[in-house]
Motif scaffolding. Structure first.
Motif, mmCIF file in Angstrom:
data_model
loop_
_atom_site.group_PDB
_atom_site.id
_atom_site.type_symbol
_atom_site.label_atom_id
_atom_site.label_comp_id
_atom_site.label_asym_id
_atom_site.label_seq_id
_atom_site.Cartn_x
_atom_site.Cartn_y
_atom_site.Cartn_z
ATOM 1 N N UNK A 12 0.822 -1.211 0.000
ATOM 2 C CA UNK A 12 0.000 0.000 0.000
ATOM 3 C C UNK A 12 0.854 1.258 0.000
ATOM 4 N N UNK A 14 3.402 2.099 2.184
ATOM 5 C CA UNK A 14 3.903 2.582 3.467
ATOM 6 C C UNK A 14 5.407 2.364 3.544
ATOM 7 N N UNK A 82 -2.897 9.490 17.750
ATOM 8 C CA UNK A 82 -3.050 8.963 16.396
ATOM 9 C C UNK A 82 -1.710 8.913 15.675
ATOM 10 N N UNK A 84 0.899 8.320 17.048
ATOM 11 C CA UNK A 84 1.648 7.280 17.770
ATOM 12 C C UNK A 84 2.963 7.762 18.375
ATOM 13 N N UNK B 15 -4.626 1.352 16.686
ATOM 14 C CA UNK B 15 -5.961 1.942 16.618
ATOM 15 C C UNK B 15 -6.559 1.617 15.259
ATOM 16 N N UNK B 18 -8.326 4.502 13.034
ATOM 17 C CA UNK B 18 -7.455 5.498 12.439
ATOM 18 C C UNK B 18 -6.669 4.926 11.266
ATOM 19 N N UNK B 19 -6.129 3.712 11.467
ATOM 20 C CA UNK B 19 -5.331 3.098 10.405
ATOM 21 C C UNK B 19 -6.206 2.839 9.176
ATOM 22 N N UNK B 22 -6.861 6.071 7.400
ATOM 23 C CA UNK B 22 -5.713 6.592 6.662
ATOM 24 C C UNK B 22 -5.513 5.821 5.376
ATOM 25 N N UNK B 23 -5.630 4.496 5.476
ATOM 26 C CA UNK B 23 -5.415 3.674 4.292
ATOM 27 C C UNK B 23 -6.441 4.026 3.225
#
Lengths: 315, 315
Positions: A12, A14, A82, A84, B15, B18-19, B22-23
């Motif tokens: 994806x 990242x 969020x 982190x 979380x 949130x993840x 974002x994705x």
């Protein structure tokens, strides 16, 4: 499991290295610092202390600025979660709303609070300034120089530093066997506009104060503005004391007396306590009381009332 | 794929909401702001402008403070990338190291640069102050008031604001058919210590300057310190001009003349341009030149040389 996350994340787009590393180490090497108001020069020192210490331990610090807007405190704490960060140094605008209290109760993240009340049931370390001691010394100095009508302008007493300053102020009067004039105590806001308006109001009283204590360094700008508008001369027609030593207090002519504290040290301690708990989750909660002291300068260091012979030192 | 990441992450204690978000959205709603030096009060305004604008568009801003340490610039840009911000507003300490240049060339993230040179091959928007115009006005004002020996103290010319200020300074002399004294131009550092040391040095020359221009607001504190140590009186024995209006310049007595710019607006524009490019990746690179202007105050607004009759306005 780690491989599954990493592979999926890579596909994806990242950063696989960073995600893999975070998953493995369980930490991100990043601390958050919630700054109540970046316009307050005191925070530059506190942040620098925290950053310098954190860097020696391999941590970077990210900041969020509530800019004096209490509503942003809880929002910024959630932003840090969020993004982190491993732990958060907290200097809220307000005295701790319910919303902020809920965030501080989150067991998944470590907090250290600077100069705000922490509910006793929360296991959160704190770095507190001993504002009462310095303010007691400052007020005693003004009483000893002959002042009886001393004004105190500061924020709401729900804020710990303000409450402590007001306590020191009142204790000095009690020690001297005197009572402060209640009509000269104005505890409403730390903003410059409040300092300006209350100073203008105080100095237009039938019996105006002969000394003003600015209980907050942002306030001071407004206090000076009102004094200039009225054409009064600090250190001659009026004594002035402020809190925290900034460029303006050091370089104003006459130099302005201040209650000082080691703000850099406060930041250092905050990062120290926080990282201590991140490295060792069993570490006990720690609390520090950072001393304050009064530094007399020409803005207040003269006898009142002035006799005609008394010459002003403008140093 | 998204479900696989989310499920794996949840099991590891991340979380999920949130993840997943974002994705899906491909963005995090977060901007980074690299602040060169939080001790500089000008940044509080620039940051506030950026934050206020970003908030109206649903973005939060996180800050990293290089605290005048050029070595931290690139490190903080990488920190923002790892914390996955959508775009970064950049005010570096230095004039752009190779390392910073490499970061700015990263095609995976959008940048807007404030008041620093951007290599023309980089597709990066910029918000630049028109420092030359305000400085030309300031220098012309001093020449018109009778000064010929005017000192300029500022940082290295590799920094865009310094180079522009020096250009404006020299242009004013050229316009007046005069030449500035080269021995009075000191372009080395923006730190207060440099301002203090160079001022002490300048004022001990056999032919000292009759006016000093502090080309940087942090510098000014050092310049004033040296002037106080020598016991000279600003606005009477020496003319003084500074850059950027801060509490110290507004509230010093006599008030200090300044070259001002709309710093809040610079922050607003930076966030505006950045978010524009995030929403529309095809948006063109934009560049803004933010005006400056000179505000004359009592620190310099008097004729030189003083005649014995000339009275000083201390307003």
């Amino acid at each position: 499991m780690e491989q599954r996350v990493t592979r999926a994340a890579t596909e994806l787009g990242y950063e696989p290295h960073f995600i893999a590393q975070s998953l493995r180490k369980g930490n991100t090497g990043t601390l958050g610092f919630l700054v109540a108001d970046m316009s307050n020069p005191v925070f530059a020192d506190i942040v620098r202390g925290a950053e310098d210490f954190a860097r020696t331990k391999g941590y970077a610090v990210m900041l969020a600025n509530s800019e004096g807007n209490e509503g942003l405190d809880a929002e910024h704490l959630r932003l840090f979660l969020r993004r982190r960060v491993d732990g958060i140094i907290v200097s809220t605008v307000g005295s701790g709303s319910e919303e902020v209290g809920r965030e501080l109760a989150n067991p998944n993240i470590r907090y250290v609070v600077i100069d705000r009340d922490v509910p006793p049931d929360l296991k959160v370390s704190g770095i507190m300034g001993d504002h009462a001691t310095g303010m007691r010394e400052a007020t005693m100095h003004l009483i000893n120089r002959g002042h009886r009508s001393i004004a105190l302008i500061s924020g709401p007493e729900s804020l710990r530093p303000v409450r402590e300053r007001a306590r020191g102020f009142r204790e000095a009067f009690a020690t001297a066997g005197l009572k402060p004039r209640k009509d000269l105590i104005r505890l409403g806001s730390l903003r410059p506009e409040y300092g300006r308006d209350e100073t203008a109001n105080l100095l237009s009283l039938a019996q105006p104060p002969t000394a003003i204590v600015a209980g907050g360094n942002r306030l001071l700008a407004g206090v000076l503005e009102a004094i200039h508008t009225l054409g009064l001369e600090v250190g001659r027609q009026l004594a002035l004391v402020s809190c925290d030593d900034v460029d303006l207090t050091r370089l104003y002519r006459p130099a302005i007396s201040v209650v000082v504290r080691d703000t850099y040290k406060m930041g250092q301690l905050a990062a120290d306590y926080l990282i201590d708990q991140l490295i060792n989750p069993q570490a006990p909660i720690q609390n520090a009381l950072v001393p304050t002291r009064f530094v007399a300068r020409a803005s207040s260091d003269f006898q009142w009332p002035r006799t005609s012979r008394a010459e002003v030192s403008r140093a």
